[in-house]
Design a protein around this motif. Structure first.
Motif, PDB file in Angstrom:
ATOM      1  N   GLU A   1      31.217 -21.887 -43.384  1.00 42.13           N
ATOM      2  CA  GLU A   1      31.101 -22.579 -44.674  1.00 42.13           C
ATOM      3  C   GLU A   1      30.666 -24.029 -44.486  1.00 42.13           C
ATOM      4  OE1 GLU A   1      31.424 -21.503 -47.922  1.00 42.13           O
ATOM      5  OE2 GLU A   1      31.461 -19.503 -47.046  1.00 42.13           O
ATOM      6  N   ALA A   2      31.145 -24.664 -43.414  1.00 37.96           N
ATOM      7  CA  ALA A   2      30.781 -26.053 -43.136  1.00 37.96           C
ATOM      8  C   ALA A   2      29.390 -26.147 -42.512  1.00 37.96           C
ATOM      9  CB  ALA A   2      31.823 -26.690 -42.220  1.00 37.96           C
ATOM     10  N   ARG A   3      28.774 -24.999 -42.287  1.00 42.39           N
ATOM     11  CA  ARG A   3      27.432 -24.907 -41.696  1.00 42.39           C
ATOM     12  C   ARG A   3      27.348 -25.506 -40.290  1.00 42.39           C
ATOM     13  NH1 ARG A   3      23.714 -23.149 -45.627  1.00 42.39           N
ATOM     14  NH2 ARG A   3      24.507 -23.335 -47.730  1.00 42.39           N
ATOM     15  N   LEU A   4      28.439 -25.392 -39.558  1.00 41.91           N
ATOM     16  CA  LEU A   4      28.439 -25.838 -38.169  1.00 41.91           C
ATOM     17  C   LEU A   4      27.825 -24.779 -37.263  1.00 41.91           C
ATOM     18  CD1 LEU A   4      31.940 -27.549 -37.980  1.00 41.91           C
ATOM     19  CD2 LEU A   4      29.704 -28.591 -38.409  1.00 41.91           C
ATOM     20  N   ILE A   5      27.846 -23.543 -37.720  1.00 44.56           N
ATOM     21  CA  ILE A   5      27.159 -22.438 -37.045  1.00 44.56           C
ATOM     22  C   ILE A   5      26.280 -21.784 -38.094  1.00 44.56           C
ATOM     23  CG2 ILE A   5      27.380 -20.217 -35.864  1.00 44.56           C
ATOM     24  CD1 ILE A   5      30.174 -21.046 -35.020  1.00 44.56           C
ATOM     25  N   ASP A   6      25.003 -21.663 -37.789  1.00 43.21           N
ATOM     26  CA  ASP A   6      24.119 -20.969 -38.717  1.00 43.21           C
ATOM     27  C   ASP A   6      23.553 -19.729 -38.041  1.00 43.21           C
ATOM     28  OD1 ASP A   6      21.964 -21.759 -37.100  1.00 43.21           O
ATOM     29  OD2 ASP A   6      21.425 -23.423 -38.400  1.00 43.21           O
ATOM     30  N   SER A   7      22.788 -18.988 -38.780  1.00 41.90           N
ATOM     31  CA  SER A   7      22.278 -17.717 -38.256  1.00 41.90           C
ATOM     32  C   SER A   7      21.370 -17.919 -37.049  1.00 41.90           C
ATOM     33  CB  SER A   7      21.533 -16.950 -39.346  1.00 41.90           C
ATOM     34  OG  SER A   7      20.463 -17.721 -39.851  1.00 41.90           O
ATOM     35  N   MET A   8      20.692 -19.043 -36.981  1.00 52.83           N
ATOM     36  CA  MET A   8      19.807 -19.304 -35.840  1.00 52.83           C
ATOM     37  C   MET A   8      20.601 -19.551 -34.554  1.00 52.83           C
ATOM     38  SD  MET A   8      16.854 -18.984 -37.140  1.00 52.83           S
ATOM     39  CE  MET A   8      15.755 -19.715 -35.953  1.00 52.83           C
ATOM     40  N   ASP A   9      21.799 -20.096 -34.679  1.00 52.78           N
ATOM     41  CA  ASP A   9      22.618 -20.431 -33.512  1.00 52.78           C
ATOM     42  C   ASP A   9      23.650 -19.368 -33.177  1.00 52.78           C
ATOM     43  OD1 ASP A   9      21.369 -22.940 -33.205  1.00 52.78           O
ATOM     44  OD2 ASP A   9      22.718 -23.843 -34.677  1.00 52.78           O
ATOM     45  N   PHE A  10      23.799 -18.366 -34.020  1.00 54.66           N
ATOM     46  CA  PHE A  10      24.896 -17.421 -33.870  1.00 54.66           C
ATOM     47  C   PHE A  10      24.845 -16.662 -32.545  1.00 54.66           C
ATOM     48  CE2 PHE A  10      27.328 -13.547 -34.862  1.00 54.66           C
ATOM     49  CZ  PHE A  10      28.516 -14.157 -35.200  1.00 54.66           C
TER      50      PHE A  10
ATOM     51  N   GLN B   1      29.739  -4.459 -32.741  1.00 58.11           N
ATOM     52  CA  GLN B   1      30.282  -3.404 -33.599  1.00 58.11           C
ATOM     53  C   GLN B   1      31.808  -3.480 -33.687  1.00 58.11           C
ATOM     54  OE1 GLN B   1      28.622   0.262 -32.104  1.00 58.11           O
ATOM     55  NE2 GLN B   1      26.731  -0.063 -33.246  1.00 58.11           N
ATOM     56  N   ASP B   2      32.412  -4.253 -32.784  1.00 59.20           N
ATOM     57  CA  ASP B   2      33.872  -4.353 -32.745  1.00 59.20           C
ATOM     58  C   ASP B   2      34.404  -5.644 -33.364  1.00 59.20           C
ATOM     59  OD1 ASP B   2      34.038  -1.917 -31.449  1.00 59.20           O
ATOM     60  OD2 ASP B   2      34.063  -2.823 -29.450  1.00 59.20           O
ATOM     61  N   VAL B   3      33.531  -6.450 -33.944  1.00 61.44           N
ATOM     62  CA  VAL B   3      33.960  -7.731 -34.506  1.00 61.44           C
ATOM     63  C   VAL B   3      33.457  -7.860 -35.944  1.00 61.44           C
ATOM     64  CG1 VAL B   3      34.034  -8.913 -32.278  1.00 61.44           C
ATOM     65  CG2 VAL B   3      31.917  -8.919 -33.594  1.00 61.44           C
ATOM     66  N   THR B   4      34.040  -8.815 -36.646  1.00 64.07           N
ATOM     67  CA  THR B   4      33.559  -9.158 -37.988  1.00 64.07           C
ATOM     68  C   THR B   4      33.227 -10.645 -38.009  1.00 64.07           C
ATOM     69  OG1 THR B   4      35.696  -9.804 -38.919  1.00 64.07           O
ATOM     70  CG2 THR B   4      35.141  -7.446 -38.991  1.00 64.07           C
ATOM     71  N   ILE B   5      32.568 -11.079 -39.043  1.00 70.34           N
ATOM     72  CA  ILE B   5      32.219 -12.495 -39.164  1.00 70.34           C
ATOM     73  C   ILE B   5      33.471 -13.364 -39.168  1.00 70.34           C
ATOM     74  CG2 ILE B   5      32.125 -12.555 -41.680  1.00 70.34           C
ATOM     75  CD1 ILE B   5      29.662 -14.261 -39.273  1.00 70.34           C
ATOM     76  N   ASP B   6      34.572 -12.837 -39.666  1.00 70.20           N
ATOM     77  CA  ASP B   6      35.819 -13.603 -39.701  1.00 70.20           C
ATOM     78  C   ASP B   6      36.342 -13.935 -38.308  1.00 70.20           C
ATOM     79  OD1 ASP B   6      35.855 -13.785 -42.464  1.00 70.20           O
ATOM     80  OD2 ASP B   6      36.997 -11.930 -42.688  1.00 70.20           O
ATOM     81  N   ASP B   7      35.944 -13.157 -37.299  1.00 73.31           N
ATOM     82  CA  ASP B   7      36.361 -13.436 -35.928  1.00 73.31           C
ATOM     83  C   ASP B   7      35.735 -14.726 -35.396  1.00 73.31           C
ATOM     84  OD1 ASP B   7      38.013 -11.178 -35.607  1.00 73.31           O
ATOM     85  OD2 ASP B   7      36.272  -9.928 -35.155  1.00 73.31           O
TER      86      ASP B   7
END
Length: 76
Positions: free
Chosen positions: A27-36, A54-60
């Motif tokens: 939410e704070a945009r400290l990690i974006d899709s380009m850096d994920f 497949q074993d994780v979610t974005i919340d992890d």
């Protein structure tokens, strides 16, 4: 956690001060899709384990506290 915080500061040069363990990194945009994927590589390097997406979610990956608990705790 110091390496992760340093990486986040490197990716966000305008970021001042420490990052709270409960701050929402996405939410704070400290990690974006380009850096994920680079972030996942860093976590794999630090933990010594591969991360199966497949074993994780974005919340992890949402907070430093959750990252510590999910990927870097010795009790995994």
């Amino acid at each position: 956690m110091e390496r992760i915080a340093a990486w986040l500061h490197e990716k966000n040069p305008g970021l001042d001060g420490p990052i709270d363990a409960d701050e929402d990194l996405i939410e704070a945009r400290l990690i974006d899709s380009m850096d994920f994927l680079e972030f996942i590589d860093l976590l794999e390097e630090l933990s010594g384990d591969s991360i199966d997406l497949q074993d994780v979610t974005i919340d992890d990956f949402r907070t430093l506290g959750r990252v510590q608990e999910r990927f870097l705790s010795a009790a995994r």
